[in-house]
Every structure is written in structure tokens, then in C-alpha cells.
Enzyme design. Structure first.
Site, short mmCIF file in Angstrom:
data_model
loop_
_atom_site.label_atom_id
_atom_site.label_comp_id
_atom_site.label_asym_id
_atom_site.label_seq_id
_atom_site.Cartn_x
_atom_site.Cartn_y
_atom_site.Cartn_z
N LYS A 5 0.86 -1.18 0.00
CA LYS A 5 0.00 0.00 0.00
C LYS A 5 0.90 1.23 0.00
O LYS A 5 1.93 1.26 0.69
CB LYS A 5 -0.89 -0.03 1.24
CG LYS A 5 -1.92 1.11 1.30
CD LYS A 5 -2.85 0.98 2.52
CE LYS A 5 -3.85 2.13 2.57
NZ LYS A 5 -4.78 2.01 3.72
N SER A 11 -10.18 0.07 7.15
CA SER A 11 -9.55 0.20 5.82
C SER A 11 -8.90 -1.05 5.27
O SER A 11 -8.52 -1.07 4.10
CB SER A 11 -8.52 1.33 5.85
OG SER A 11 -9.17 2.56 5.80
N SER A 32 -9.78 2.36 2.95
CA SER A 32 -8.87 3.07 2.09
C SER A 32 -7.90 2.14 1.33
O SER A 32 -7.31 2.58 0.35
CB SER A 32 -8.03 4.04 2.92
OG SER A 32 -7.21 3.34 3.84
#
Lengths: 484, 483
Positions: free
Chosen positions: A76, A175, A151
Site C-alpha cells: 500500500k 480500511s 482506504s
């Protein structure tokens, strides 16, 4: 090759059916092609990947390979990666090349994994749809009109589309779990402090926690073995000893006590989701688990508490992005105030600014007690309520998200409804507990996740339950059409 | 109207650690810009602070030395404000739960009385970096070497009533932190500096007046000048019917004036909240006792001991113990001087301090070691040399010519105590000065006391200062007698 999970790829690599470099080339090619559709990567890093793959091959040839050597992974873009752009999904850091590796990255590198690229995400991890990214929304491989959740939407989409067997995620209010649910994969948010936060760009420090996003619980356990543990660079990381997370995967779950909070199954829940979760729980009952209803009345307060605590911390954490030392700087500032105002005004997106303003407000003189302090008190109540519940049951099960993936733009102008999509996940962060989301059914062609919440440091138990569930169900094996 | 001044001080002392409070970067002063700023000090995305355990111990040492309570739990908080040399956009400090709470120290007033000054609290925090305004054209340079340097901020009660009291308090704190070896006390380098809160009120009034906060006071002299200047300014305002406004004022030592930085209305809302990156600091009783057992003898106790053990006056003891190094020097010198405390004290406070001041050197780097000074004093005591010659030998020792014995031998400075030799000189001078002899013999005893100095001077000249003055005196009086 892309259909294989970590456990299977390890076999292929160890038997030298394919080299890590060959595997990496295949993965890079597939990622580059499919990324044009899904936009799940902010950066694809072929040079970096091939270098690591070469090293992995050397290790394999020398017989020094570990259980993750040569396995492709996506990070990420919130994790700092030495020499590689680390944007956090923001224009503010579009020009930021991190000069160091996050602890998680360092550990996975040391385990011999091959980083393919950096995944798209909501800007500074603030969002539940991946639509707040400076780099544009990620599309859900199950339906490209829909969001992948957020997210960690890029990571979830990349794993669901079989681009990589694993991606890292971070979870501040859901997330990891919510996008895992919306994309039909397995996402584990570990206990707060289990995974080092060093090098993970902070959103809300007391809530942020990194974790693995994989297709199976077994793969998640393999990744946990590499990343869990105390880090002297993170004072909030836990010193508790780390277990072998694969060791208990096959344990029996007979006698497991499951609590179903009635508040998670009230009239606000989409009845189809409720039905899917109950069916999932039935599978566990078949394996010998016992179910009882419990109550978590404080969970109703979790969204308002979260939207005081998280913005408060973020307003302070994001103060360092001021245009002075790194990141975006406005053109031709007139003076210091202009430099600050325009660099931040132009560098941050709407949602980030909204949260900075909320956070600044709740910490202001005269409002602190009414908002921040009160929120902290309720946060303690929520934690105590979980503690009490978990003294009577082993795990708490419920939905991960109130519905399946929603349409792109559907909620973008409705932040409250967007915030409510985290209603089942945020209380877990407020309490600091571990929880896993696993695929438990389909609704209208879209995956639905089931959330299993455990006691502090009960990740082995959660992975055990998830693994046993995945042995008797097929939901995690389903691939979106066109990506299988 | 008669006015009363009310002063409280906030002293910032830099803790003498090798590395910073939340990172491993070095804290050495004067390095090239930004070479001592690591990722944590730069506030790079993703970095986290890790508390340096040394600073906690140092803060506890300070707390115990000022008779303060050490709470079992203290919390780091973020003080949020934007400034270019503040890399994270917040300073990590302590707010509601400081590491040291209520304490007190005694200061000596000019009239010899003692006054207790309350310490409200002392807390740990990180220093900011430095903005450099020269040499960058329209830009400002930022040097983050100092960012993250550990500080302890010591906040006093508003207990001081004059600039002199404020200075006495500041000097006492300065002395204590140096005794504890937690701060080098170097004021030029900014290791020890203070802000002063100053207000005035009509004498007898209970309520405090409106205060101003004076910043940038980095010497004892400036503290005194700035406070006195500020008091006059406030008196002028009030006596001409105006109102003092609450504000922060910057002291300019070049102009000896203060000027307004910002008013209360313009003050930042720092939005303090507990730093979620750092755990609360838990301190148990055993730790406190362990640290207490390592505390050195502190200035007050040492002063009392000097008075008791060495029979020194309170004044001498106060001066000798104000500086830990001077006290140690004194005690070493005494050992080499056969316990001649008063002579040692006089030499250290007199000639040694004078030359140290003149050469701007620290007593620790004095070329005249305590052993050398002790040796010199021994030679005075056993009459090998006179006090006057001793001064000459001291200068020679300072210049590196060896110890007292070496110099005495090399220069032939041994005092003449041979009665025959002295008598010969006395006789010579008497023969050479008939007029003075006549004047002396026709004078009253009081006048004689003054006139004898002439003969002594002549004899010392002839002996090149080596004749024992007491013997000379005695012989002269006898020889000039007219019975």
C-alpha cells in the site's frame, strides 16, 4: 500462475518449476495490463522487483529460501519504501521518494518477497471508497462501476483480480476489512501494536494498524509470521511474544463460543447481508461452535467517537506537510503564511481538508472537553464493553460492511453515509482489537464479507477459525469474471 | 504610589544527553547545519519518536534536588503550531501531567536573609530548530541540528519581588543543574535560558497585575536589565493612566529594551493533546529511590559543610559552593595545603578567580591545578616565601613554569629568614637614611607606625622581596628605639 496463492507458489518456486525472475516478469506484465483498467497501482516498480527476484533466486538456488522467498507482493502506498515514490494517495506527496523502508517493508524484504509496486488508496487513508485518491478511483474487479472500498482499495482490488497473491493494507477504521469485504478477499487487522507503525504514514496514530490482505487465511498467517513483532522504533508496538501463526490453523473449533451482538443485526442492516452472515455462522456451528446473542450497546457511539478521535490526531499528524522540507510546495509564495496556506490548500484534497478542519476544531480551546475528552471517555467505555463481552465469548461475529460494494460517485457527496459504511469496523479500532474479514457469500454478483473479532493478540485463533471456514466454504475461491 | 514587582521565571535547561530526546541523532553543539538531523528530527512521513530513557532519569534527579514530588505517571503531549523550524508542526512537550510537580528552593537575599521560591512544575520537551535569516537572499535557511534536543522547562511560582531575586533564583537553579550534571549550563550556547513573567501591583494589593512575558533572556545580566526595564515601562504606563496589556515581549540586549512580539489575542491556540505515539511514562517508587541514592551533595548542603568542617564564613562558603567545580577544586587544594582552608579560599576567590575571569577560562582547565595551589600555600605557611612572592610564583605557575617548589628554586625566591642576614640589611638601611632615622625618633608612636614603612620598603628592595617582613619589622623597631 496468477491463480495460485502463496502456499502454492512456494511449492512451485521451491521445485524450480519457475524461477522468481520468471514469475516476477509474468506478474509485472499482468499488473501493467490490468492496472490500465482497475487503476489499483500508483506505481509499478519493475526494476526494483526484478532485482529482488534475482536475489530470491540466488537464495532458492543456495537452498536458503524461506517460506516467502520470491513471492510477489504489493505494498500500500502508505508504507515508506526506500528510493521509491511513496505518495499516500496525495498530491502532497506526489514528488516524495522515501529515503527509508518502513519496518513492515523491511521485514518483508528480508523475508525475500518481491515488491511489484505500490497500491492506490484513499488520500492519506481517509476514505471508504478509494475515491479520494489524487490518482483517481480504483475500480472493483467484480463490477467496474463500483468502488473496491477503502482506504486499502488498491490492495484489495489487486488481490481480488489475482494480480498479486498478497498486498499490505492499513486499517484505521476498517480500511483493511471493508475493502476485503467489498472485493471478496481475506483481510486481517491485527491487534493495535502487533505490527510496527514505523514508516507507515500516520493518519490516526492511536488507531492505525497494518496488516495482510490475501486470498486465504493461511496466506495471511504466513505474512503475519514475517511482519508481527515488537519494533524498538515504535514505542506503541507490543512486546508480547510472537507466535507461529500457521501452527494453529487446523485446530478444531469445536466448543468455540461465538457472540452475535444484537446491535449488529438490527433493522439498519441490509437483511440479505444479515442472512449471509447467519449462514456463515451456521457453517461454524456445524464445525462445533456454539452461538449466543450478546449486546454491545456502546457500538452505536463508535462512529461519532471515531470522527472526533481520528480527525483530531490527523490534524496534528498532517501538520508536517507544510511545503517547507518535502512534498508539494506552491509556486512563488509571497510570504510564510502564503506558503503554508497555498501549499496545504493545493496539496490536500477535499476529504483530507474536511478532517483536518474537524480535528482542529475538536482540539481547540473551549471545545476540547466537550469533544476530544468526551470521545476518549466513550472510547474507554466501548473498549470495556468489548472486554466484558470477550470474557464470555471467544469471538464476536458480524457483518464487515452494511452492504456490498456501492457505485462510484454514489456516496462521494454524502460523507455521513460514507462514514456509516464503517459502522461495524470502527469500534474494533477504538478498542484496539484484532479482527478478520473473510468472504462469506455473494449478493447480486458482489462479494460479502463476514467479520470475526477476537480478544487482544488472538490472531492465531482468528486465523484458525477463518481457515477452518475456508476449508468448508468456496467463497474465497471465487474470482471476478475476466480475472480468473 | 509604591509599586510591588511580581516575577515568575520559566527556565529552559538543555539536558546533557549525547543523543536527542526522541531520536538517536547527536546533540553536539556547533556542527555544520543539518548534519545532526535524522529522519525523526526532520519529521519525515512515517517516523515515530522513541523516548531517550536518560532524560527521564535526569528530570527525576532535578525533581528530587528541588524537593519536588515525582508523579507516578507523566504524559507527553503535542503542542501544535506552525513554524518553519518546527518540523512536525507540533512540539512534543508535557502539559497536564509533567514529570516533576511542586517543589521549592531557598535563595539568599542581599540582606543575608533566606527566601523560599516555589517551583510549580518541571516538564520535558524537545527543542525546535533554528531559522537562519542571513545569507539566503529572500529565503530563510533552516538548521534542524537543534531540533529534538532535550530540554527541561522549570516553571517557578510568581514568588520573586525584584530583578535581583530573579537572578538569585536563576543562579541557584543554574548551580543545581550543574551539580546534578544534567546540564552544562552554557548560556552563550543557549543551554540555559529563561523567559520572565513580569507584572506590578500597588504595594499591599493581593491581586496580580497584568503580566508580560519577556523572551530571550540568555544571561544573568540580561535577566536583571530586562526585568528592571520592563518594570519601569509598566510603572510609566500605569502612572500615566494607561493599562498594561498581556503580551509577549522580546528583549533586545543591544538596545536594552523590550518590544512587543504578540498580544494575548494573537497568541496561538496550541491544541494540546496527549501524543498517541508515546506511552505514558510510569515511574515506580523503587526507581525514584534508586535515583535519590545517586544524588550528589547539593549546594546548600555543601555550603553548610564548608562552614562546619572548614570553619569558613557563610560568605566564603556560599561563593565556593555556588560552582560545583570550584568547590571540588577547593577541597582538592586543601588536601595539598595541610588543611589551610582560609588561605585556600582566599587564593581561589582572589587571585585564581581574577586570572580565570581575565583569561575567560573555566576552573577545570586552570593550568594551576589544585595540587599546585595547595603546594604554594604550604610554602607560604612554612615561611619559605612571603605572600607577595607567592603572587609572583602563582603567575609563573599559571604560565606553565612548574610547581611552586621548582619556581622557588629556579628563581631563588626562597624567603630570607636568617636573622643575621636580615640584621645586616637593617643596619645598612639605617646607616644610609640618617634623616629618616632622626624624623622617626622624634615622632609620636602613632606616627612611627607609618614611618617605619619606609625602612621596610628599602629593606625589601635590597632583599628582592625575600626578607621575611615580620622579622624585618621586629628588628627595625628594636634598632630604632631611643631608650
Amino acid at each position: 500462475m496468477h491463480k495460485k496463492n502463496i502456499a502454492e507458489l512456494v511449492q512451485v518456486l521451491q521445485h524450480r518449476d519457475i524461477s522468481s525472475v520468471e514469475l516476477t516478469r509474468l506478474v509485472l506484465e499482468r499488473c501493467t495490463n490490468i492496472n490500465q483498467k482497475l487503476n489499483c497501482f500508483i506505481s509499478i516498480t519493475p526494476e526494483h522487483a526484478l532485482l529482488q527476484a534475482k536475489l530470491a533466486d540466488e537464495k532458492i538456488n543456495q537452498g536458503n529460501a524461506g517460506p516467502l522467498t520470491g513471492i510477489p507482493i504489493a505494498q500500500k502506498d502508505i508504507f515508506c519504501t526506500d528510493g521509491v515514490k511513496t505518495s499516500c494517495g496525495s498530491k502532497m506527496l506526489d514528488n516524495f521518494i522515501a529515503p527509508y523502508d518502513a519496518t513492515v517493508v523491511e521485514k518483508l524484504n528480508n523475508a525475500g518477497m518481491v515488491m511489484i509496486g505500490k497500491t492506490n488508496m484513499d488520500e492519506f487513508a481517509m476514505g471508504s471508497s478509494n475515491e479520494t485518491s489524487f490518482y483517481g478511483p480504483v475500480l472493483n474487479p467484480w463490477d467496474m462501476d463500483r468502488v473496491p472500498g477503502g482506504s486499502s482499495g488498491g490492495s484489495a482490488a489487486a488481490v481480488a483480480a489475482r494480480l498479486v497473491p498478497v498486498a499490505t493494507g492499513t486499517d484505521t477504521g476498517g480500511s483493511i476489512r471493508q475493502p476485503a469485504s467489498l472485493c471478496g478477499i481475506t483481510g486481517l487487522k491485527p491487534t493495535y501494536g502487533r505490527i510496527s507503525r514505523y514508516g507507515m504514514i500516520a493518519f490516526a496514530s492511536s488507531l492505525d494498524q497494518g496488516g495482510p490482505m490475501t486470498r486465504t487465511a493461511e496466506d495471511a498467517a504466513l505474512i503475519m509470521n514475517a511482519i508481527a513483532g515488537f519494533d524498538e522504533r515504535d514505542s506503541t508496538s507490543a512486546e508480547n511474544p510472537v507466535e507461529d501463526y500457521t501452527q494453529h490453523l487446523n485446530n478444531s473449533i469445536a466448543g468455540l463460543k461465538i457472540g452475535l451482538p444484537k446491535e449488529y443485526f438490527d433493522e439498519q442492516l441490509n437483511p440479505d447481508i444479515g442472512r449471509i452472515i447467519h449462514e456463515g455462522v451456521k457453517e461454524l456451528e456445524k464445525l462445533g461452535a456454539n452461538v449466543k446473542e450478546i449486546s454491545l450497546p456502546g457500538s452505536k457511539l463508535s462512529i461519532p467517537v471515531y470522527y472526533v478521535v481520528a480527525p483530531a490526531e490527523c490534524s496534528s499528524n498532517l501538520a508536517r506537510f507544510d511545503g517547507v522540507r518535502f512534498g508539494y510546495r506552491c509556486n512563488d509564495p509571497e510570504d510564510l503564511s502564503d506558503l503554508y496556506c497555498r501549499s496545504r490548500g493545493e496539496g490536500f484534497g477535499r476529504e483530507v481538508k474536511r478532517r483536518i478542519m474537524i480535528g482542529t476544531y475538536v482540539l481547540s480551546a473551549g471545545y476540547y472537553d466537550a469533544y476530544y475528552l468526551k470521545a476518549q471517555k466513550i472510547r474507554r467505555l466501548i473498549r470495556d464493553e468489548f472486554r466484558q463481552a470477550l470474557s464470555k465469548v471467544d469471538v464476536i461475529i458480524g457483518p464487515t460492511a452494511p452492504g456490498p460494494a456501492f457505485r462510484i460517485n454514489e456516496l462521494l457527496d454524502d460523507p455521513i453515509t460514507m462514514y456509516l459504511s464503517d459502522i461495524y469496523t470502527v469500534s474494533v479500532n477504538l478498542a484496539g482489537l484484532p479482527a478478520i474479514s473473510i468472504p462469506a457469500g455473494m449478493l447480486g454478483g458482489l462479494p460479502v464479507g463476514m467479520q470475526v473479532i477476537g480478544n487482544y493478540f488472538a490472531e492465531p485463533r482468528l486465523l484458525n477459525i477463518a481457515h477452518r471456514f475456508q476449508q468448508v466454504t468456496h467463497w474465497h475461491k471465487l474470482a471476478p469474471a475476466g480475472f480468473d | 504610589m509604591e509599586w510591588e514587582t511580581v516575577i515568575g521565571l520559566e527556565i529552559h535547561a538543555q539536558l546533557a544527553t549525547r543523543s536527542k530526546i526522541f531520536s538517536g541523532a547527536a546533540t553536539v553543539y556547533g556542527a555544520e547545519a543539518n548534519v545532526q538531523a535524522c529522519a525523526v528530527d526532520l519529521g519525515l512521513p512515517g517516523v515515530l519518536p522513541v523516548l531517550n530513557a536518560k532524560v527521564v532519569e535526569m528530570a527525576i534527579r532535578f525533581g528530587l534536588a528541588v524537593n519536588a514530588e515525582i508523579p507516578s505517571r507523566s504524559v507527553f503531549a503535542r503542542k501544535n503550531y506552525f513554524y518553519p523550524d518546527l518540523p512536525k508542526g507540533y512540539q512534543i512537550s508535557q502539559y497536564e501531567h509533567p514529570i516533576v510537580s511542586k517543589g521549592r528552593i531557598d535563595i539568599k537575599l542581599e540582606d543575608g536573609s533566606t527566601k523560599t521560591i516555589g517551583i510549580t512544575r518541571a516538564h520535558l520537551e524537545e527543542d525546535a530548530g533554528k531559522s537562519v535569516h542571513e545569507g539566503f537572499g529572500n529565503f530563510t535557511g533552516i538548521d534542524l541540528n537543534r531540533a529534538g534536543t532535550p530540554l527541561i522547562e522549570i516553571v517557578s511560582e510568581p514568588d520573586m519581588r525584584s530583578a535581583k531575586e530573579a537572578v538569585a533564583y536563576m543562579k541557584k537553579i543554574h548551580s543545581i543543574v550543574r551539580y546534578l550534571e544534567i546540564c552544562d549550563g552554557n548560556m552563550q550556547e543557549g543551554s540555559f535560558r529563561c523567559d520572565a513573567n513580569v507584572s506590578i501591583r500597588p504595594k499591599g494589593q493581593k491581586e496580580f497585575g497584568t503580566r508580560s512575558e519577556l523572551k530571550n533572556l540568555n544571561s544573568f545580566k540580561f535577566v536583571e536589565l530586562a526585568i528592571n526595564h520592563e518594570v519601569e515601562r509598566q510603572i510609566d504606563i500605569l502612572e500615566s493612566g494607561g493599562k498594561v496589556i498581556q503580551e509577549t515581549r522580546l528583549y533586545d540586549p543591544n538596545k536594552n529594551e523590550t518590544r512587543s512580539m504578540r498580544s494575548k489575542e494573537e497568541a496561538n491556540d496550541y491544541r494540546y493533546f496527549p501524543d498517541p505515539d508515546l506511552l505514558p511514562v510510569e515511574i515506580d517508587k523503587e526507581t525514584i529511590e534508586r535515583i535519590r541514592s545517586t544524588l550528589p551533595e547539593l549546594p546548600d548542603a555543601k555550603k553548610q559543610r564548608f562552614m562546619d568542617e572548614y570553619r569558613l564564613s557563610e560568605y566564603d562558603s556560599e561563593i565556593l559552593t555556588a560552582n560545583k567545580d570550584m568547590a571540588a577544586y577547593f577541597e582538592k587544594a586543601i588536601q595539598s595545603a595541610d588543611g589551610e582552608a582560609k588561605l585556600c579560599a582566599n587564593w581561589i576567590m582572589g587571585d585564581l578567580s581574577a586570572v580565570l575571569n581575565r583569561e575567560n577560562r573555566d576552573i577545570m582547565e586552570s593550568p594551576v591545578t589544585p595540587e599546585m595551589l595547595g603546594g604554594l600555600i604550604l610554602r607560604i605557611k612554612d615561611n619559605t616565601i612571603s605572600s607577595k612572592i607567592a603572587k609572583e610564583i602563582f603567575e609563573a605557575m599559571w604560565d606553565g613554569e612548574g610547581d611552586a617548589g621548582t619556581i622557588i628554586e629556579k628563581k631563588g625566591l626562597r624567603q630570607v629568614t636568617d636573622a643575621g642576614a636580615i640584621e645586616k640589611l637593617v643596619d645598612e638601611v639605617i646607616v644610609e637614611s640618617p634623616a629618616q632615622v632622626e624624623q622617626y625618633q622624634n615622632s609620636t608612636p602613632e606616627k612611627q607606625g607609618k614611618l617605619i614603612g619606609y625602612f621596610v620598603g628599602q629593606i625589601m628592595k635590597k632583599s628582592q622581596g625575600k626578607a621575611n617582613p615580620e622579622q624585618v619589622n621586629e628588628l627595625l623597631i628594636n634598632k630604632l628605639k631611643t631608650d
